[in-house]
Design a protein around this motif. Structure first.
Motif: not given
Length: 120
Positions: A29-55
């Motif tokens: 998603v980085g290229g198509p969204q023009r996101w940095t790796e840090a942005t993707v990791k921030t989004l993943i962390n938000r999803l972890l806090k919401k319990k939408a994602v597990a690690a």
């Protein structure tokens, strides 16, 4: 559970195939969204806090997988749209789409088939 549009992009990647590393999500998603790796990791962390994602730990990295099912997400988003714009009713939405010519002949045929199946 409220998922932002950006978080939904990450969820779609994980729904398609998981578990995945943050780097694998970024690669998709980085290229198509023009996101940095840090942005993707921030989004993943938000999803972890919401319990939408597990690690789970895999050596020095983490593997992420969806906890929130796509069908449940779609139900919630669909109902939210109907509630906000059409007083919770489906018929006015379909009427709006037909008046704005947003329904193709294939869509109309599919709707007729669905209604017939519901009646049976």
């Amino acid at each position: 559970m409220k998922i932002s549009p950006a978080e939904a992009v990450v969820m779609e990647v994980l729904w398609r195939a998981s578990p995945r590393t943050a780097e694998a999500v970024f690669a998709e998603v980085g290229g198509p969204q023009r996101w940095t790796e840090a942005t993707v990791k921030t989004l993943i962390n938000r999803l972890l806090k919401k319990k939408a994602v597990a690690a789970e730990r895999d050596g020095r990295r983490y593997l992420y997988r969806p906890v929130l099912e796509r069908a449940a997400y779609l139900r919630g988003e669909s109902q939210s749209l109907l509630d906000r714009l059409f007083d919770g009713r489906l018929a006015p939405l379909v009427s709006h789409l037909s008046q704005s010519r947003a329904l193709s002949p294939e869509d109309v045929a599919d709707l007729k088939r669905l209604i017939q199946e519901m009646d049976e």
